[in-house]
Structure formats: structure tokens, C-alpha cells
Design a protein around this motif. Structure first.
Motif, PDB file in Angstrom:
ATOM      1  N   MET A   1      -7.427  -6.125  -2.330  1.00 54.44           N
ATOM      2  CA  MET A   1      -7.012  -7.843  -3.070  1.00 54.44           C
ATOM      3  C   MET A   1      -6.869  -7.797  -4.702  1.00 54.44           C
ATOM      4  SD  MET A   1     -11.329  -8.662  -3.339  1.00 54.44           S
ATOM      5  CE  MET A   1     -12.415  -7.751  -4.747  1.00 54.44           C
ATOM      6  N   ARG A   2      -6.529  -9.354  -4.340  1.00 58.99           N
ATOM      7  CA  ARG A   2      -6.083  -9.236  -6.121  1.00 58.99           C
ATOM      8  C   ARG A   2      -7.662  -9.440  -6.458  1.00 58.99           C
ATOM      9  NH1 ARG A   2      -3.617 -15.333  -6.369  1.00 58.99           N
ATOM     10  NH2 ARG A   2      -4.990 -15.494  -4.647  1.00 58.99           N
ATOM     11  N   ALA A   3      -7.220  -8.959  -7.695  1.00 57.87           N
ATOM     12  CA  ALA A   3      -9.032  -9.443  -9.179  1.00 57.87           C
ATOM     13  C   ALA A   3      -8.547  -9.323 -10.386  1.00 57.87           C
ATOM     14  CB  ALA A   3      -9.593  -8.113  -8.241  1.00 57.87           C
ATOM     15  N   VAL A   4      -9.836 -10.414 -11.704  1.00 58.83           N
ATOM     16  CA  VAL A   4      -9.609 -10.247 -12.720  1.00 58.83           C
ATOM     17  C   VAL A   4     -10.575  -8.837 -12.998  1.00 58.83           C
ATOM     18  CG1 VAL A   4      -9.508 -11.477 -15.101  1.00 58.83           C
ATOM     19  CG2 VAL A   4      -8.488 -12.544 -12.723  1.00 58.83           C
ATOM     20  N   VAL A   5      -9.767  -7.887 -13.749  1.00 54.55           N
ATOM     21  CA  VAL A   5     -11.411  -6.905 -13.863  1.00 54.55           C
ATOM     22  C   VAL A   5     -11.151  -6.613 -15.313  1.00 54.55           C
ATOM     23  CG1 VAL A   5     -11.486  -4.117 -13.858  1.00 54.55           C
ATOM     24  CG2 VAL A   5     -10.517  -5.804 -11.912  1.00 54.55           C
ATOM     25  N   LEU A   6     -11.937  -6.684 -15.860  1.00 54.67           N
ATOM     26  CA  LEU A   6     -13.043  -5.845 -17.224  1.00 54.67           C
ATOM     27  C   LEU A   6     -13.183  -4.779 -17.652  1.00 54.67           C
ATOM     28  CD1 LEU A   6     -13.575  -7.285 -20.321  1.00 54.67           C
ATOM     29  CD2 LEU A   6     -16.023  -7.408 -19.362  1.00 54.67           C
ATOM     30  N   GLY A   7     -11.889  -3.977 -18.476  1.00 57.39           N
ATOM     31  CA  GLY A   7     -12.475  -2.553 -18.395  1.00 57.39           C
ATOM     32  C   GLY A   7     -12.846  -2.357 -20.020  1.00 57.39           C
ATOM     33  N   ALA A   8     -12.738  -1.099 -20.144  1.00 60.73           N
ATOM     34  CA  ALA A   8     -12.881  -0.862 -21.399  1.00 60.73           C
ATOM     35  C   ALA A   8     -11.940  -1.590 -22.590  1.00 60.73           C
ATOM     36  CB  ALA A   8     -13.283   0.873 -21.803  1.00 60.73           C
ATOM     37  N   SER A  10      -9.708  -3.997 -21.594  1.00 60.36           N
ATOM     38  CA  SER A  10      -8.737  -5.075 -22.575  1.00 60.36           C
ATOM     39  C   SER A  10      -9.451  -5.485 -20.684  1.00 60.36           C
ATOM     40  CB  SER A  10      -7.519  -5.280 -22.012  1.00 60.36           C
ATOM     41  OG  SER A  10      -6.623  -4.669 -21.392  1.00 60.36           O
ATOM     42  N   VAL A  11      -9.242  -7.392 -20.551  1.00 56.55           N
ATOM     43  CA  VAL A  11      -9.231  -7.808 -19.008  1.00 56.55           C
ATOM     44  C   VAL A  11      -7.325  -7.410 -18.310  1.00 56.55           C
ATOM     45  CG1 VAL A  11      -9.541 -10.133 -18.002  1.00 56.55           C
ATOM     46  CG2 VAL A  11     -10.898  -9.660 -19.934  1.00 56.55           C
ATOM     47  N   THR A  12      -7.825  -7.270 -17.020  1.00 55.45           N
ATOM     48  CA  THR A  12      -6.687  -7.532 -16.896  1.00 55.45           C
ATOM     49  C   THR A  12      -6.423  -7.864 -15.471  1.00 55.45           C
ATOM     50  OG1 THR A  12      -6.990  -4.640 -16.392  1.00 55.45           O
ATOM     51  CG2 THR A  12      -5.618  -5.357 -17.881  1.00 55.45           C
ATOM     52  N   PHE A  13      -5.464  -8.498 -14.826  1.00 54.97           N
ATOM     53  CA  PHE A  13      -5.158  -8.815 -13.810  1.00 54.97           C
ATOM     54  C   PHE A  13      -5.066  -7.744 -12.752  1.00 54.97           C
ATOM     55  CE2 PHE A  13      -2.348  -9.838  -9.308  1.00 54.97           C
ATOM     56  CZ  PHE A  13      -3.417 -10.807  -8.611  1.00 54.97           C
ATOM     57  N   THR A  14      -5.229  -7.746 -11.709  1.00 54.76           N
ATOM     58  CA  THR A  14      -4.158  -6.503 -10.614  1.00 54.76           C
ATOM     59  C   THR A  14      -4.390  -6.956  -9.155  1.00 54.76           C
ATOM     60  OG1 THR A  14      -5.167  -4.254  -9.529  1.00 54.76           O
ATOM     61  CG2 THR A  14      -7.303  -5.432  -9.772  1.00 54.76           C
ATOM     62  N   ALA A  15      -3.396  -6.355  -8.452  1.00 54.82           N
ATOM     63  CA  ALA A  15      -3.400  -7.156  -6.942  1.00 54.82           C
ATOM     64  C   ALA A  15      -3.503  -6.050  -6.012  1.00 54.82           C
ATOM     65  CB  ALA A  15      -1.577  -7.226  -6.669  1.00 54.82           C
ATOM     66  N   ASP A  16      -4.053  -5.265  -6.890  1.00 57.29           N
ATOM     67  CA  ASP A  16      -4.665  -4.136  -5.074  1.00 57.29           C
ATOM     68  C   ASP A  16      -5.862  -3.308  -5.730  1.00 57.29           C
ATOM     69  OD1 ASP A  16      -3.772  -2.708  -8.274  1.00 57.29           O
ATOM     70  OD2 ASP A  16      -2.530  -1.717  -6.243  1.00 57.29           O
ATOM     71  N   GLY A 107     -17.622  -9.523 -10.056  1.00 57.02           N
ATOM     72  CA  GLY A 107     -17.565 -10.496  -9.574  1.00 57.02           C
ATOM     73  C   GLY A 107     -17.241 -11.770  -9.528  1.00 57.02           C
ATOM     74  N   ALA A 108     -16.172 -12.873  -9.207  1.00 60.17           N
ATOM     75  CA  ALA A 108     -15.774 -13.927  -7.850  1.00 60.17           C
ATOM     76  C   ALA A 108     -14.116 -13.888  -8.935  1.00 60.17           C
ATOM     77  CB  ALA A 108     -16.439 -15.345  -7.560  1.00 60.17           C
ATOM     78  N   PHE A 109     -13.536 -13.999  -9.655  1.00 54.77           N
ATOM     79  CA  PHE A 109     -12.126 -13.546  -9.834  1.00 54.77           C
ATOM     80  C   PHE A 109     -11.848 -13.137  -9.416  1.00 54.77           C
ATOM     81  CE2 PHE A 109     -13.133 -15.493 -14.522  1.00 54.77           C
ATOM     82  CZ  PHE A 109     -14.041 -15.897 -14.549  1.00 54.77           C
ATOM     83  N   ALA A 110     -11.864 -13.001  -7.520  1.00 51.68           N
ATOM     84  CA  ALA A 110     -11.213 -11.918  -6.732  1.00 51.68           C
ATOM     85  C   ALA A 110     -10.657 -13.018  -5.804  1.00 51.68           C
ATOM     86  CB  ALA A 110     -12.313 -10.900  -7.144  1.00 51.68           C
ATOM     87  N   ASP A 111      -9.987 -12.434  -4.495  1.00 47.43           N
ATOM     88  CA  ASP A 111     -10.345 -12.924  -3.466  1.00 47.43           C
ATOM     89  C   ASP A 111     -10.806 -12.600  -2.690  1.00 47.43           C
ATOM     90  OD1 ASP A 111      -7.220 -13.240  -3.570  1.00 47.43           O
ATOM     91  OD2 ASP A 111      -6.492 -11.363  -3.187  1.00 47.43           O
ATOM     92  N   VAL A 112     -12.226 -11.855  -2.833  1.00 43.54           N
ATOM     93  CA  VAL A 112     -13.054 -11.587  -2.233  1.00 43.54           C
ATOM     94  C   VAL A 112     -14.348 -11.489  -3.172  1.00 43.54           C
ATOM     95  CG1 VAL A 112     -14.530 -10.957   0.009  1.00 43.54           C
ATOM     96  CG2 VAL A 112     -12.057 -11.306   0.286  1.00 43.54           C
TER      97      VAL A 112
END
Lengths: 322, 322
Positions: A1-8, A10-16, A107-112
């Protein structure tokens, strides 16, 4: 699914990102819309050391349970339900809790997004999706009258003209207080004036000790110091915003003036949903932009560097917020 | 007259300070006995920038007014009586008040002290002079139950085994709380144990968040930080001691755990006098020495450098404290 992920780094958008699997007692919620909050910006800067999917203000459609197929909002603290604090009715303070998009829970910056069924509240049909996104921060504002006894006509100063300051000011004015909002941004103060609230630019604030109640929504280390300069003896200061890391200030006035300082965090969702359904509080005027989930990092960057009020993320492109 | 005077450079004893002339509404009191307080030591170090005769804990004999010839104690805040705060019953917070031996008013380390008649309370015969000197700090301890709702059996931790910590612990135990005193001094903790109170040396303090109420009587910048480590979510911290100057600490736990911090200063003299008359609180065991007024600077030096509890000054040599 798509998600906005905070890593060590930076923040990145990922589709998988792997779709979450609800645990026992949890419900998967297909996210329609989410809101960017000051806490998200602080998490990006390292607050709480969080890693994972960001986002804790959302509206979605429950995929199972009693609210299946209905729009829901969700309380953000997922508690154990069995410890001493949970049994005392203080589940929001459960020491082993996870917190949506803030502590040990994606969290909720994601499809599910998944949450315990007991955290979910159905959204009345009268409330638009874009308004319902404000349930979580509006509930936080309603935590003030839940914690602090208010008197009609008492002098309240809200420090901060941002998202939370705006909502707290509206809630306290509705409770009958005489509210003045202090801020730095002409546009945000003008919006508050349009809502019928008194406003003062920070540089014009008189440092008399006359406020019965001061609410610090600045998110700044200077907020409490300013509050101590304007609260009356035996008055109350409510701290609504956290400040990451140590701050330096003189607390002698707290003792000399017998001031009470009350920390205030999450609040009652049912009260916020009633206020939205009855249109007691204006939230839509706070929306400064709606971004597709793919552009969440742009929204986060802009919310960090520009004096915006509220950015929404339209997570489900087939169901844009009306 | 004799007096102990704080000047720009140091504290000095003098035998020829001009005797005070009572203003309208004031009474001259011939001082019998006075107590050395932590605030006196802080004033000597520069707190409040006070200059003049030190001393605010005293027993004396009224020279005029309805209590003429009787032993009296005196509330330390001399207020205007007409401003908004005075009219609201908050005279102790009058912005134009003077404070005995602390702010714009000569204190009681002298042969004669003046106070408004309305500040004076007669001392019941059952109370010895040396016990009655404790009326002011004991009233400050009784300010806690006057400000904070207490529940029988609730877990209270008092930080600080000194004069004020001891009195606060005794008062809160008497109110039915389950009190533990945390301190650094074996002798002072042993005294508290003898009074029936639970004690823990600071180095053995468990940093669990379990205390319903924490009372900071440390006078130290680390007191509040320690209190935040042991107070439970939604718990209360009472700040009894002032810390001069800025301090550095993280206040995020106040918000996250929704802690309430209550500043607490002067308290009800009538309640303290009842407690002394009924022997509800033990104060005489705190007396570590009695000095003649001429040796006040020695008493102040020793109180600053040695872990003593309470030094008294026997001001009237013809009437030593029994």
C-alpha cells in the motif's frame, strides 16, 4: 500500500509498504483523509524518536466490526486495558500504550490504518469528511473544560494563533469565557477576528498580570514564560503543546503568585463530534490546502516553513474530501 | 534598638538601629523570639534584592491595640486592602504589598517590629513561645490542604527533609495521606522516622511514576525534575520552595502525563495555631539551637553551611524561650 514513512534520515513516500494486518480486537480502516499536525512536524525533527508511518488525525471507512462500511475517526492511544491506570479510567495514560503515528504504532498517512475497535467512533452523516479530520485536535481543545473549572466571563488568553490555538479559543469562547488570542501572524489573527474573537499581536501584548486562565498553544519554549508574565495571582496556565527537550525559565513566580499549571493532552471524541455535527465550532476555515498522499512530504515541508493553518492529505483519490 | 540588617555587602548586627514608628493602623511588637528560615538564607544570597532588617518568623508582645500586652504572631504580607485582589480576598497577592523582612518592610530580627494590627494573631497560652515561632512555616504547610483536594490514603512524596519538608509531611500525614519523605540527611530522616513517617534516602528513590501528590520542599532546581519522574499521570506536584533565578528542565512530561503543578506560599495562621495548641504537629524537635540576637550572623552562617533544621534567635534576653 501507499504510506508516508519517517525513517532515521527523512520522511519518504512509498507505494509498496506492507499492508497492516489487524491484531485481535483491532479493525483495519481504509483512510479517506488525514490532517497534518504540529506533532507530525516535531516527530520529523526527532521528537519521541518515532520511526514508522506518520499521521494521527484521520477519517476512514471501517473494514470490519460494528462500524463496517461506515466512516470512522479514531482515538490515538491504544492501551492495554488491564493495568492499574486503565482500570482507573486513565487508559490514555496506560504506560504500555502505543500511540497512533507517534509511539510504537504505524499512523494514518497510508491507505490502511489499524486501531482497536474500541478506539473508533462513527462519524455522523452531517459532518463532512474534511471537517471530521478535525475531531482529534478539537477533542484536545475540549480537554481544557474537562480539566479546568471555567467561569462565565473569566478572562482567558490563548497564546498561539495556529491550528490548536484557534480551536482552543473557539471552544473556550463557546464555554462563555472572554477570550483573547495572542499571535504572530496577521492572517491567522484576522481569521480569528472573523470568527468573532478578540486578538492581539504578540508585540502589542501588555504584560499585566490579569488573565484568569492562559492557554499555551505556542509549541515554543517562550510560551510558558510569557504565560507567567500575564497570568494573575492564583490563576491557571494550561500547557497544550509539548516542547521537545529542555527549556530554561524562572519558576519562582509560580510559587510567589501561587499559579497552577495544568498539562493537557488528548480529549473527548464524543464531545468534539457533537460540536462538529451542531456546527458549534468552525473548522473548515482553517484548511489552507489539500494534497494527495503522494505529495505529503511537500505538505510537511510547507507546514514546517510557512505560516499555514491546516493541510489535509486526500488519501483516497476516488473519494476526495467534499 | 538592636537589629540584624542585610546590606549590599553582608549581614551585620547593630545595636543602634532607629526604632520603628508604627504607621496608621500598625502596631509595634516587642520581639521575644524569631526563627531562621531558608528564605532568609536566600535573601542573604541576593534573592529579591532585599535590604533591611531580616526575619519574618517571630513571636512578640503587642505594645498597643486590642492585643496590647499579649503574645502575638504576625502574618507577613502587608496589603493595601483596596485593590482588586484585596477585595477578592487575595490580600496575600496584593501587588503593592510589602512582606515582612522580605520586600520593602523591615523584619523581626530586632527588638521591635511593626505590622498592621490586622496581621496579628494572639498566641494561646497553651503554646510555648519557642513553639509559636513555627506558626508562619506551619501555616505555609497547611496551605497545601487549603489548595489541593486530598484523599485519605493517597500516596504523597515530600521531597526535602528540612524544616518545611518536615512540617509539610506531618501536616499531610495528619490529613490521612500515606506520606514518604525523601531526603539527603540521615539525621533529619531519622527524626522523621521517630515522628512515625516513612522515609527514603534520595539515592534509593525508585523512579516509578506512582505518587498521587509530590511536594517539592527542596529549594533546589533539581526538585521539580525529580518530582516529574515520580508523579503518576494526572498527578499533582506542589511547589513549596522558590528557586532563585532560571532553571533548566524538560516540561514535555507535564503535558504528556497531564500533570498539575501548583505553586503554594503563605497559609492560614488560625489553622496553624490550632494545630500547635492541640499538639497535632511536633515542632520543638526541629529546634537545633537557640542564639542570642547578637549572634544572629553566626546562626545564619551555620544554617547555610550545616544540615541543621531550625535555629531560633532569643531576641529578648529577659524572656528566653522556655
Amino acid at each position: 500500500m501507499r504510506a508516508v514513512v519517517l525513517g532515521a534520515e527523512s520522511v519518504t513516500f512509498t507505494a509498496d509498504y506492507p499492508a497492516p494486518i489487524p491484531a485481535v480486537g483491532e479493525v483495519a480502516v481504509r483512510v479517506l483523509c488525514a490532517g497534518v499536525c504540529e506533532t507530525d512536524l516535531q516527530l520529523v525533527r526527532g521528537y519521541m524518536g518515532f520511526r514508522g508511518i506518520l499521521g494521527h488525525e484521520f477519517v476512514g471507512v471501517a473494514e470490519s466490526g460494528p462500524f463496517r462500511g461506515r466512516r470512522v475517526v479514531g482515538e490515538i492511544n491504544a492501551s492495554c486495558g488491564t493495568c492499574e491506570l486503565c482500570r482507573q479510567g486513565l487508559a490514555n495514560h496506560c504506560p504500555s500504550r502505543s500511540v497512533l503515528g507517534i509511539l510504537n504504532r504505524d499512523g494514518a498517512f497510508a491507505d490502511v490504518v489499524c486501531l482497536p475497535q474500541t478506539n473508533l467512533h462513527p462519524v455522523p452523516d452531517e459532518i463532512s469528511t474534511r471537517s471530521a479530520v478535525f475531531t482529534e485536535p478539537l477533542a484536545a481543545a475540549f480537554q481544557i473544560p474537562a480539566q479546568v473549572p471555567l467561569r462565565s466571563g473569566q478572562k482567558v488568553v490563548v497564546l498561539g494563533d495556529g491550528r490548536l490555538g484557534n480551536l482552543c479559543a473557539q471552544v473556550l469562547a463557546r464555554e462563555g469565557c472572554s477570550v483573547t488570542v495572542v499571535g504572530k501572524h496577521a492572517r491567522k489573527l484576522a481569521l480569528l477576528s472573523q470568527l468573532g474573537l478578540a486578538t492581539v499581536p504578540l508585540e502589542s501584548l501588555s504584560r499585566e498580570r490579569r488573565a484568569d486562565l492562559v492557554v499555551d498553544c505556542t509549541g515554543s519554549p517562550t510560551g510558558l514564560a510569557t504565560a507567567l508574565e500575564i497570568v494573575r495571582p492564583r490563576g491557571t496556565i494550561v500547557l497544550k503543546t509539548t516542547v521537545a527537550g529542555p527549556q530554561t525559565l524562572s519558576l519562582a513566580p509560580v510559587v510567589i503568585d501561587e499559579v497552577t499549571i495544568v498539562g493537557s493532552r488528548c480529549g473527548p471524541f464524543p464531545r468534539a463530534l457533537v460540536a462538529l455535527r451542531e456546527r458549534q465550532i468552525d473548522v473548515e476555515s482553517l484548511i489552507d490546502g489539500v494534497y494527495p498522499l503522494e505529495e505529503a512530504t511537500t505538505a510537511l515541508d510547507r507546514a514546517h516553513t510557512e505560516p499555514v493553518l491546516k493541510f489535509l492529505l486526500a488519501v483516497d483519490p476516488s473519494s476526495p474530501p467534499p
